[in-house]
Design a protein around this motif. Structure first.
Motif, PDB file in Angstrom:
ATOM      1  N   ARG A   1      10.011  -8.584   1.045  1.00 20.05           N
ATOM      2  CA  ARG A   1       9.034  -8.808   2.097  1.00 20.05           C
ATOM      3  C   ARG A   1       9.707  -9.555   3.261  1.00 20.05           C
ATOM      4  O   ARG A   1      10.598 -10.375   3.039  1.00 20.05           O
ATOM      5  N   PRO A   2       9.279  -9.308   4.462  1.00 15.10           N
ATOM      6  CA  PRO A   2       9.851 -10.050   5.598  1.00 15.10           C
ATOM      7  C   PRO A   2       9.482 -11.526   5.528  1.00 15.10           C
ATOM      8  O   PRO A   2       8.347 -11.871   5.169  1.00 15.10           O
ATOM      9  N   GLU A   3      10.442 -12.370   5.872  1.00 15.73           N
ATOM     10  CA  GLU A   3      10.198 -13.813   5.850  1.00 15.73           C
ATOM     11  C   GLU A   3       9.746 -14.296   7.225  1.00 15.73           C
ATOM     12  O   GLU A   3       9.871 -13.591   8.231  1.00 15.73           O
ATOM     13  N   CYS A   4       9.212 -15.508   7.221  1.00 18.02           N
ATOM     14  CA  CYS A   4       8.800 -16.146   8.472  1.00 18.02           C
ATOM     15  C   CYS A   4       9.986 -16.180   9.439  1.00 18.02           C
ATOM     16  O   CYS A   4      11.132 -16.401   9.044  1.00 18.02           O
ATOM     17  N   ARG A   5       9.712 -15.972  10.710  1.00 21.65           N
ATOM     18  CA  ARG A   5      10.792 -15.873  11.693  1.00 21.65           C
ATOM     19  C   ARG A   5      11.494 -17.210  11.933  1.00 21.65           C
ATOM     20  O   ARG A   5      12.631 -17.234  12.403  1.00 21.65           O
TER      21      ARG A   5
ATOM     22  N   ASP B   1      11.224 -20.394   4.555  1.00 16.83           N
ATOM     23  CA  ASP B   1      11.541 -19.240   3.708  1.00 16.83           C
ATOM     24  C   ASP B   1      10.290 -18.587   3.122  1.00 16.83           C
ATOM     25  O   ASP B   1      10.361 -17.833   2.155  1.00 16.83           O
ATOM     26  N   LEU B   2       9.126 -18.885   3.694  1.00 15.62           N
ATOM     27  CA  LEU B   2       7.900 -18.237   3.235  1.00 15.62           C
ATOM     28  C   LEU B   2       7.806 -16.818   3.790  1.00 15.62           C
ATOM     29  O   LEU B   2       8.444 -16.488   4.793  1.00 15.62           O
ATOM     30  N   TRP B   3       6.959 -15.995   3.119  1.00 14.57           N
ATOM     31  CA  TRP B   3       6.795 -14.626   3.583  1.00 14.57           C
ATOM     32  C   TRP B   3       5.904 -14.591   4.820  1.00 14.57           C
ATOM     33  O   TRP B   3       4.978 -15.396   4.968  1.00 14.57           O
ATOM     34  N   ALA B   4       6.214 -13.637   5.709  1.00 15.48           N
ATOM     35  CA  ALA B   4       5.375 -13.451   6.897  1.00 15.48           C
ATOM     36  C   ALA B   4       4.006 -12.926   6.469  1.00 15.48           C
ATOM     37  O   ALA B   4       3.878 -12.151   5.509  1.00 15.48           O
ATOM     38  N   GLN B   5       2.965 -13.364   7.222  1.00 16.40           N
ATOM     39  CA  GLN B   5       1.592 -13.023   6.856  1.00 16.40           C
ATOM     40  C   GLN B   5       1.154 -11.754   7.578  1.00 16.40           C
ATOM     41  O   GLN B   5       1.093 -11.723   8.813  1.00 16.40           O
ATOM     42  N   GLY B   6       0.887 -10.685   6.810  1.00 17.17           N
ATOM     43  CA  GLY B   6       0.411  -9.441   7.389  1.00 17.17           C
ATOM     44  C   GLY B   6       1.415  -8.865   8.372  1.00 17.17           C
ATOM     45  O   GLY B   6       2.618  -8.766   8.090  1.00 17.17           O
ATOM     46  N   ASN B   7       0.953  -8.481   9.560  1.00 18.99           N
ATOM     47  CA  ASN B   7       1.829  -7.915  10.590  1.00 18.99           C
ATOM     48  C   ASN B   7       2.471  -8.983  11.475  1.00 18.99           C
ATOM     49  O   ASN B   7       3.217  -8.660  12.396  1.00 18.99           O
TER      50      ASN B   7
ATOM     51  N   PRO C   1       4.992 -12.046  12.562  1.00 24.32           N
ATOM     52  CA  PRO C   1       6.352 -12.427  12.176  1.00 24.32           C
ATOM     53  C   PRO C   1       6.422 -13.830  11.584  1.00 24.32           C
ATOM     54  O   PRO C   1       7.510 -14.306  11.236  1.00 24.32           O
ATOM     55  N   LEU C   2       5.257 -14.500  11.464  1.00 22.70           N
ATOM     56  CA  LEU C   2       5.215 -15.880  10.987  1.00 22.70           C
ATOM     57  C   LEU C   2       4.474 -15.955   9.665  1.00 22.70           C
ATOM     58  O   LEU C   2       3.655 -15.090   9.328  1.00 22.70           O
ATOM     59  N   CYS C   3       4.762 -17.025   8.912  1.00 21.89           N
ATOM     60  CA  CYS C   3       3.993 -17.275   7.696  1.00 21.89           C
ATOM     61  C   CYS C   3       2.582 -17.712   8.072  1.00 21.89           C
ATOM     62  O   CYS C   3       2.286 -17.947   9.254  1.00 21.89           O
TER      63      CYS C   3
ATOM     64  N   SER D   1      -0.959 -20.096  12.092  1.00 19.33           N
ATOM     65  CA  SER D   1      -2.114 -20.904  12.502  1.00 19.33           C
ATOM     66  C   SER D   1      -1.713 -21.877  13.613  1.00 19.33           C
ATOM     67  O   SER D   1      -2.464 -22.080  14.583  1.00 19.33           O
ATOM     68  N   ARG D   2      -0.555 -22.490  13.478  1.00 16.59           N
ATOM     69  CA  ARG D   2      -0.090 -23.416  14.512  1.00 16.59           C
ATOM     70  C   ARG D   2       0.160 -22.674  15.836  1.00 16.59           C
ATOM     71  O   ARG D   2      -0.094 -23.200  16.912  1.00 16.59           O
ATOM     72  N   TRP D   3       0.681 -21.483  15.740  1.00 20.98           N
ATOM     73  CA  TRP D   3       0.951 -20.665  16.937  1.00 20.98           C
ATOM     74  C   TRP D   3      -0.352 -20.383  17.691  1.00 20.98           C
ATOM     75  O   TRP D   3      -0.415 -20.513  18.914  1.00 20.98           O
ATOM     76  N   HIS D   4      -1.434 -20.016  16.931  1.00 28.16           N
ATOM     77  CA  HIS D   4      -2.731 -19.761  17.561  1.00 28.16           C
ATOM     78  C   HIS D   4      -3.315 -21.050  18.130  1.00 28.16           C
ATOM     79  O   HIS D   4      -3.995 -21.033  19.166  1.00 28.16           O
ATOM     80  N   ALA D   5      -3.034 -22.197  17.467  1.00 31.16           N
ATOM     81  CA  ALA D   5      -3.622 -23.464  17.903  1.00 31.16           C
ATOM     82  C   ALA D   5      -3.127 -23.888  19.283  1.00 31.16           C
ATOM     83  O   ALA D   5      -3.837 -24.602  20.005  1.00 31.16           O
ATOM     84  N   ILE D   6      -1.944 -23.465  19.681  1.00 31.46           N
ATOM     85  CA  ILE D   6      -1.405 -23.858  20.987  1.00 31.46           C
ATOM     86  C   ILE D   6      -1.521 -22.726  22.007  1.00 31.46           C
ATOM     87  O   ILE D   6      -0.868 -22.755  23.051  1.00 31.46           O
TER      88      ILE D   6
END
Length: 747
Positions: free
Chosen positions: A141-145, A150-156, A158-160, A165-170
């Motif tokens: 599985r693709p990992e977080c960018r 080293d967590l897996w990316a969530q759905g489509n 590129p981030l876990c 969630s932090r990306w959307h928060a800002i």
């Protein structure tokens, strides 16, 4: 001050195109993060094991430095041993409790997927539920960018899950920008986003950052650059060249009175960015630089200096134009920059004199002999040293001669000239050799062992034992040792003052130390370095030699550790050049011929070496005591060097040399008494002479024989009587001193 023409026309010079062609891709991002190991950006990690954040203060990152302060500033070693947990924010987030799942934890320690399975299972005990799960087959599985997660990316995405969630928060900014910001937490970074609406201005500052990196002359931190970015943003300009440096300094200084010295680094970076941008816009060479009132020497091919030659203190336009032609001619004919500075200072003083004496002068026709005599009168009142005033006269004389010789103007009167008697007469200075007891302290093995750097210890030995100038020693090549046909080692160096190579013999101790130093240089720079003493800092490829400024600083620290004292028990002060004086004077006082000393010091003329040939008083006395002294009868005169009259005899002999020296000996008569023998020293009982005057005695013997022959032919009885006594005494003196000289030659 910069050229207004350049400021107003920078857009027409294609500056943006030059910036686009010059600034490399790694310095163009909106947020520039220096690569690990970049020296000038100080990217060394924190001293705490496992912490990769950049060190800022006392070798700690900001987080650990604050923790050290909060703990009451404990001893550094104890804090390093127990610093506590690593700062948060630079590691992976919690993963799903299911061991083979690497999705981010969402609810009750489970990822979204496994929490749904648990909720639908009807099980209330999660621990028991986990034991019922069967391992799933391994899936790529693709990992977080983010590099540290080293967590897996969530759905489509590129981030876990949690970083998403932090990306959307800002506000979901550009994903690349978000990744850069997250990965640079705790690292030095240069944020140019506030200049998005002025791309040329952003490129100008990025160009300055690139120049700092390439030149590797000074450390550069975001604490100095970020305020400058904000400053130019607030100014409203579209280019740094819209304002001159004076206006930038005024704008920068507004409201900053009383701030800390750290702001000096910010203003320095602003000036640096401005001058490098000027370099790019103006280009290089005489065509672009000649008409400016301040010449940047690096633009004229002098890449080893960032110095400037300024003509703006010459108020007369006609004199400034001639001065520029004169200085350009001096530089292109091989004169050093330091000589050009001396010439400009002399022209500045002469221009100030003309402005005061003839304020309305509009050409060189006002400079006649009368004006020069008035200038010499003013110069005589100058409190500077005689040599400094003499340099002014010399520079001006060279200027007048060049103007006439090259036909730069026809208006300069022929009487505009200085004569030899116009030059101030400097007093002869004694060499600044160090006293023997100071040299004995410096040369002790114990004190030499107090050098913290083996490079500087060897450099000190070379200065002491070989008499090099400190600049020549710092620039020694790695392969500086050569051998003659007999295998004897010599130190080969470039005499930069005379612009030629020179050789000086090496003793075994210095040779062994040089061989060790060559090995250290090879170990430090496997690809090689041209310098025996590479710069210790900001020099990853060994391209830069140790600077004299750096060595002088180390020398001061070493002298303080050694506690060198003079004859009065006070702290001794010295300069590296005094070792050269000491080297030359020591050789002279060990009876080394002056011509040999001239070769060892690589002087062009014997007159330069004569400066060191001021023999110690003890050396002169030793030679005087060893020499055989005879009177007019040829009888040997002996003086007990240890007797009670030794000091008095020596003092009288010195006084005789100074005030009563003769062409063929010395007068032994006390200076207080008048001589009753007029010019008849060879019949005087107080006359003393030594073997060094044999040539004069033989010449006088030949002349006396001729005089007697002529007197006998003319029947001059009285003249024959007087000169017979002189000839008789000369025979005895020459016979006695000749035997001494023959015995000395045979021995």
């Amino acid at each position: 001050m910069s050229s207004p023409a350049l400021n107003n026309q920078h857009a027409g010079l294609g500056l943006l195109a030059k910036l686009m062609a010059t600034v490399r891709p790694e310095f163009r991002p909106r947020i520039v993060i220096p690569a690990p190991g970049s020296l000038v950006f100080n990217t060394e990690p924190c001293r705490i094991d496992g912490c990769e954040r950049q060190r800022t203060v006392k070798g700690f990152c900001k987080g650990h430095y604050k923790r050290w302060l909060d703990q009451g500033r404990p001893e550094t070693e104890s804090f390093l041993a127990s610093p506590g947990p690593l700062p948060s924010g630079a590691g992976p987030l919690a993963a799903c409790t299911v061991t083979w799942c690497r999705f981010g934890s969402a609810r009750r320690g489970l990822c979204v997927r496994h929490h749904g399975f648990f909720a639908r299972s009807g099980e209330t005990d999660m621990s028991r539920w986990l034991t019922t799960l069967s391992p799933e087959p391994a899936t790529e599985r693709p990992e977080c960018r983010l590099a540290f997660c080293d967590l897996w990316a969530q759905g489509n995405s590129p981030l876990c899950l949690n970083h998403k969630s932090r990306w959307h928060a800002i506000g979901a900014p550009d994903i690349g920008e978000f990744v850069t910001r997250c990965e640079s937490v705790g690292l030095d970074r240069f944020d140019f986003r506030c200049l998005d609406d002025r791309p040329q201005l952003r490129l100008e500052l990025q160009h300055a950052l690139q120049c700092r990196h390439d030149e590797r002359r000074a450390s550069t931190h975001s604490s100095a650059v970020t305020p400058v970015i904000r400053l130019v943003t607030d100014s409203g300009v579209t280019s740094l060249l819209d304002w001159d440096l004076d206006r930038w300094a005024t704008f920068y200084g507004a409201g900053r009175a009383g701030r800390s010295h750290r702001h000096n680094g910010q203003l320095a970076f602003l000036r640096f960015a401005y001058t490098r941008l000027e370099d790019l816009a103006a280009g290089t060479g005489w065509e672009s630089e000649f008409y400016r009132d301040a010449w940047a020497m690096h633009r004229l091919g002098h890449t080893d200096t960032r110095g400037t030659l300024r003509f703006d203190k010459i108020p007369q336009p006609w004199l400034r134009a001639l001065a520029k032609r004169f200085i350009r001619w001096r530089l292109t004919s091989g004169r050093e920059i330091i000589q050009a500075r001396v010439d400009i200072l002399a022209l500045n003083r002469f221009a100030a004199f003309l402005a005061h004496t003839i304020p309305d002068s509009d050409g060189p026709d006002c400079i006649d002999r009368g004006i020069l005599e008035r200038f010499l009168a003013e110069l005589a009142r100058d409190k500077r040293a005689v040599t400094s005033r003499g340099r002014d006269v010399s520079s001006l004389n060279a200027f007048f001669a060049a103007v006439r010789r090259h036909g730069w103007t026809e208006d300069l009167p022929t009487s505009a000239n200085f004569y030899p008697e116009d030059f101030p007469r400097p007093a002869k200075r004694l060499p600044r050799a160090l006293a023997d007891h100071i040299m004995a302290q410096l040369d002790q093995a114990e004190n030499l062992g107090k050098w913290t750097s083996p490079d500087s210890r060897l450099l000190t030995l070379i200065l002491m034992r070989c008499g090099l100038r400190v600049g020549d020693a710092c620039n020694l090549a790695t392969d500086c040792v050569v051998r003659d046909g007999d295998g004897a080692p010599y130190l080969r160096y470039m005499n930069r003052k005379m612009k030629r190579e020179a050789l000086v013999p090496l003793d075994e101790e210095v040779l062994a130390a040089i061989l060790d130093q060559q090995q250290r240089v090879r170990e430090r720079f496997p690809d090689g370095s041209n310098w025996l003493f590479p710069a210790p800092k900001m020099n990853p490829d060994g391209a830069k030699p140790l600077t004299t400024h750096s060595y002088r600083g180390q020398l001061e620290d070493w002298l303080e550790r050694c506690d060198i004292q003079d004859e009065h028990g006070q702290e001794a002060r010295l300069t590296p050049h005094q070792w050269r004086h000491t080297f030359g004077t020591t050789l002279i006082n060990r009876d080394v011929p002056q011509e040999v000393v001239r070769v060892l010091l690589d002087h062009t003329s014997a007159e330069m070496t004569a400066h060191y040939a001021r023999l110690h008083d003890t050396t002169v006395r030793r030679h005087w005591e060893k020499a055989r002294k005879v009177n007019i009868n040829g009888d040997t005169i002996t003086i007990d060097p240890q007797g009670p009259l030794a000091e008095a005899s020596w003092a009288k002999q010195r006084l005789g040399r100074a005030t009563q020296s003769l062409p063929n000996g010395f007068c032994g008569l006390p200076v207080q008494k008048s001589c009753p023998h007029a010019n008849a020293c060879l019949t005087c009982p107080m006359f003393v002479t030594t073997a060094e005057f044999l040539p004069q005695h033989r010449e006088q013997h030949r002349q006396t024989v001729q005089l007697l022959s002529a007197a006998e032919a003319r029947g001059q009885t009285r003249l024959i009587e007087i000169n017979q006594a002189v000839l008789h005494n000369l025979d005895r003196i020459i016979g006695s001193l000749g035997d001494t000289a023959s015995a000395g030659a045979a021995g």
